[in-house]
Enzyme design. Structure first.
Site, mmCIF file in Angstrom:
data_model
loop_
_atom_site.group_PDB
_atom_site.id
_atom_site.type_symbol
_atom_site.label_atom_id
_atom_site.label_comp_id
_atom_site.label_asym_id
_atom_site.label_seq_id
_atom_site.Cartn_x
_atom_site.Cartn_y
_atom_site.Cartn_z
ATOM 1 N N GLN A 255 0.760 4.201 6.029
ATOM 2 C CA GLN A 255 2.145 4.484 5.689
ATOM 3 C C GLN A 255 2.453 5.985 5.788
ATOM 4 O O GLN A 255 1.576 6.830 5.733
ATOM 5 C CB GLN A 255 2.446 3.983 4.264
ATOM 6 C CG GLN A 255 2.422 2.476 4.111
ATOM 7 C CD GLN A 255 1.033 1.911 3.967
ATOM 8 O OE1 GLN A 255 0.044 2.635 3.921
ATOM 9 N NE2 GLN A 255 0.939 0.584 3.899
ATOM 10 N N HIS B 140 3.521 -1.349 -5.223
ATOM 11 C CA HIS B 140 2.798 -1.230 -6.494
ATOM 12 C C HIS B 140 3.660 -0.936 -7.713
ATOM 13 O O HIS B 140 3.112 -0.590 -8.772
ATOM 14 C CB HIS B 140 1.696 -0.166 -6.410
ATOM 15 C CG HIS B 140 0.777 -0.308 -5.247
ATOM 16 N ND1 HIS B 140 0.186 -1.510 -4.918
ATOM 17 C CD2 HIS B 140 0.340 0.604 -4.336
ATOM 18 C CE1 HIS B 140 -0.571 -1.324 -3.837
ATOM 19 N NE2 HIS B 140 -0.492 -0.058 -3.467
ATOM 20 N N TYR C 129 -1.445 -3.556 -8.307
ATOM 21 C CA TYR C 129 -2.820 -4.035 -8.427
ATOM 22 C C TYR C 129 -3.217 -4.327 -9.876
ATOM 23 O O TYR C 129 -4.102 -5.155 -10.122
ATOM 24 C CB TYR C 129 -3.803 -2.969 -7.908
ATOM 25 C CG TYR C 129 -3.843 -2.759 -6.426
ATOM 26 C CD1 TYR C 129 -3.075 -3.522 -5.538
ATOM 27 C CD2 TYR C 129 -4.683 -1.790 -5.876
ATOM 28 C CE1 TYR C 129 -3.134 -3.307 -4.185
ATOM 29 C CE2 TYR C 129 -4.751 -1.581 -4.511
ATOM 30 C CZ TYR C 129 -3.970 -2.329 -3.664
ATOM 31 O OH TYR C 129 -4.040 -2.116 -2.307
ATOM 32 N N ARG D 140 3.898 3.731 -5.837
ATOM 33 C CA ARG D 140 3.247 3.973 -7.128
ATOM 34 C C ARG D 140 1.749 3.922 -6.844
ATOM 35 O O ARG D 140 1.221 2.893 -6.439
ATOM 36 C CB ARG D 140 3.662 2.921 -8.146
ATOM 37 C CG ARG D 140 2.910 3.025 -9.461
ATOM 38 C CD ARG D 140 3.303 1.981 -10.483
ATOM 39 N NE ARG D 140 2.337 2.003 -11.578
ATOM 40 C CZ ARG D 140 1.297 1.182 -11.705
ATOM 41 N NH1 ARG D 140 1.110 0.207 -10.812
ATOM 42 N NH2 ARG D 140 0.463 1.304 -12.706
ATOM 43 N N ALA D 141 1.075 5.031 -7.075
ATOM 44 C CA ALA D 141 -0.299 5.188 -6.598
ATOM 45 C C ALA D 141 -1.230 4.151 -7.207
ATOM 46 O O ALA D 141 -1.186 3.879 -8.415
ATOM 47 C CB ALA D 141 -0.800 6.589 -6.903
ATOM 48 N N GLU E 116 2.895 -4.218 -1.161
ATOM 49 C CA GLU E 116 1.836 -4.736 -2.004
ATOM 50 C C GLU E 116 2.332 -4.704 -3.445
ATOM 51 O O GLU E 116 2.887 -3.697 -3.901
ATOM 52 C CB GLU E 116 0.554 -3.913 -1.875
ATOM 53 C CG GLU E 116 -0.184 -4.136 -0.566
ATOM 54 C CD GLU E 116 -1.477 -3.348 -0.477
ATOM 55 O OE1 GLU E 116 -1.748 -2.553 -1.412
ATOM 56 O OE2 GLU E 116 -2.209 -3.509 0.509
ATOM 57 N N GLY F 34 -12.212 -0.113 12.827
ATOM 58 C CA GLY F 34 -12.130 -0.301 11.383
ATOM 59 C C GLY F 34 -10.740 -0.719 10.955
ATOM 60 O O GLY F 34 -9.816 -0.855 11.762
#
Length: 592
Positions: free
Chosen positions: A160, A468, A492, A434-435, A489, A181
């Site tokens: 991002q 997040h 978490y 949001r980290a 996402e 990867g």
């Protein structure tokens, strides 16, 4: 009675007096705001962009270029949360070079056309610093130049907040790291890739207003809007969502040097229902401003000094660095340009909002990061004010490559990152984050309710990355909104289900269209869960909207990453559950 000569002198004096009085009256009412009376940059020539702007010219030898750019990459390759910021500017001409691009680095050509600057080699991003994993290759860019990579493909393995804009790749382009990867990006706009674009391991990608020699690769969510050479519509197998034209687009402003050696900023025109790069058929339509029309800000400038310059009618050019704000930056004048290079970062302190924009025509915000401060801000960026109802369809405000961060670099809190109250705004590539890693991270540490709230009517979003947040990731209250590409996402870290529940239901929908909305449309949206703190957490749905004929979704999906948690439905009560039993993707081609 005076003589003839004396009479003429008297009339002249009276005329001067009337002119002076008229000038005083104009100044008293504010004067024409687009004609500033002073400036922080010289008229013409090369402004003082500060120590972290490296300017290359084509007379430099290969050794001189390497000695200029390699130390920048050495400092920025792993500098994910540091405070250094850099821009590398290339004057028109040809360069034999490979430029590696690390964190917080912009590589920018200074021509009026991308083909005015050619790099014979690569302008590249790889991921060897992170063991070949490109999912954290954030905050960097390449713009307004041509790359001739020869037999090898140019590599741009990013996630991002790492756009490729207005670039001509005279060859092929790989969007994944060497060694194949993981990768999780990304964004291309207003570009021409002569060869094949290979997405490889990329989980999702958004391409807009470009021309490709071809495309190969698909994972979960590949979206193309106004792109010639795009694959045909085929969602969900393969997951290509393809629009022939973009509803509204106005390309990002860019810095260039004119034939006289003076620095200017070009402002591309608005396009509707457009396709293809803006520059391949000739000159890009638009206007330009001399750099003397900008306050060229440095990180040592205070918020009061920047606001004073904006009040004087100047535009704002943010040079690389971290700007600590003890008051809100306020944009009040129509057609104001706020442009940053090298990811300049605004940090509001003491709980102030970082920036507000009045409900006026044609403001352009581009190329900067807002990093929440330790004391909670209500809103990091607000465009318009509550109740804004003016139309701006012929000259909308644009928000481009503007990013928001809550935590990661340290403690950060903000209730909402972006609120759009004005109508007709174009949001073109943002990442509100949001980290989930770094410093100051935790359910009760980097608190943030919602990434984006849209209250204005007729807003168009092209490239929404929102992740997040602790409630809805995005809430859309305005009518007739349109989104092309949404990547999300969910948080978490909900500690348990009771801590993450909306109106009696499990979790919060990532993308919520308010009940009163009658028209809304989404093309290409993905929402993923990874509840690694408590995998028993569930979200009832990813997309939530009123069941009315004018609200439609095309090509939306959910995934449970590694089976950590569940999303029960995709849109409302439609779409299969993703969980540890089946991770997905669960796809809905059209709803309703």
């Amino acid at each position: 009675m005076p003589g003839e000569k004396a009479f003429r002198v008297l009339l002249a004096a009276l005329a001067v007096g009337f002119v002076v009085a008229g000038i005083a009256l104009v100044l008293a009412v504010g004067g024409p705001r687009d004609e500033p009376t002073d400036t922080a940059a010289p008229t013409g020539g090369e402004p003082d962009f500060g120590p972290n702007v490296t300017i290359l010219d084509p007379t430099m030898t290969g050794d001189e270029i390497r000695s200029a750019v390699d130390p920048v990459f050495d400092a920025q390759e792993t500098n994910q949360f540091g405070e250094r910021r850099d821009a590398i500017l290339l004057k028109p001409g040809s360069y034999d070079a490979t430029i590696d691009v690390g964190f917080y680095t912009s590589v920018l050509g200074l021509g009026l056309s991308p083909d005015d600057v050619t790099v014979n080699g690569q302008v590249r991003v790889d991921a060897q610093w992170f063991d070949g994993n490109a999912t954290q290759n954030f905050w960097r860019s390449v713009e307004n130049l041509a790359v001739a990579p020869g037999a090898d493909a140019n590599r741009w393995a990013v996630a991002q907040a790492a756009p490729m804009r207005r670039v001509h790749v005279r060859g092929a382009l790989d969007l994944y790291p060497s060694g194949s990867g993981w990768a999780s990006g990304g964004y291309i706009a207003d570009s021409k890739i002569d060869g094949l674009v290979s997405s490889g391991s990329q989980q999702q990608w958004f391409s807009r207003e470009s021309e490709f020699g071809g495309w190969e690769g698909a994972s979960w969510n590949m979206v193309f809007s106004g792109v010639s050479g795009a694959p045909p519509q085929s969602f969900p197998d393969p997951p290509f969502t393809v629009l022939g034209a973009t509803p509204a687009a106005r390309e990002k402003p860019f810095l260039y040097v004119d034939d006289g050696g003076d620095y200017r900023v070009f402002l591309p025109d608005l396009r509707r229902d457009s396709s293809g790069a803006s520059w391949t058929g000739g000159e890009t339509a638009g206007t330009s401003l001399g750099i003397d029309r900008f306050f060229v800000a440095r990180p040592t400038d205070t918020a009061a000094e920047i606001n004073a310059a904006l009040d004087r009618g100047l535009n704002l050019f943010l040079t690389p660095g971290v700007y600590r704000l003890d008051e809100t930056l306020t944009v009040e004048r129509a057609d104001t340009v706020v442009l940053g290079i090298g990811l300049p970062t605004l940090v509001p302190e003491g709980g102030v909002d970082a920036m507000t924009v009045d409900d006026v025509d044609g403001v352009r915000l581009a190329g900067f990061l807002i990093d929440a401060g330790a004391e909670n801000s209500d809103v990091l960026l607000r465009v318009g004010g509550e109740g804004s109802d003016a139309r701006h369809d012929s000259n909308p405000t644009t928000i481009q490559d503007v990013y928001f961060r809550i935590g990661g670099a340290g403690p950060g809190r903000a209730t909402t990152s972006l609120v759009v109250d004005s109508a007709d705004v174009i949001i073109d590539h943002i990442w509100a984050w949001r980290a989930d890693h770094g410093d100051g991270v935790g359910w009760d540490a980097n608190t943030a309710d919602t990434g984006v709230v849209v209250n204005g009517a007729n807003v168009v979003a092209t490239g929404l990355f929102v992740e997040h947040y602790q409630r809805h990731q995005l809430v859309w209250n305005g009518d007739n909104g349109r989104t092309v590409f949404f990547q999300n996402e969910m948080p978490y870290d909900p500690p348990d289900q009771d801590s993450w529940r909306s109106e009696g239901e499990d979790g919060y929908a990532a993308y919520k269209v308010a009940d009163g909305v009658t028209r809304h449309e989404v093309w290409g949206g993905g929402s993923y869960c990874y509840f690694n703190v408590n995998p028993s957490v569930r979200a009832a749905r990813a997309f939530e909207a009123p069941d009315v004929p004018g609200v439609r979704f095309h090509g939306v999906l959910t995934v449970s990453l590694g089976g950590n948690g569940s999303i029960v439905n995709v849109v409302n009560s439609t779409g299969a559950t993703v969980s540890a039993e089946w991770t997905g993707p669960s796809s809905v081609a059209v709803y309703p």
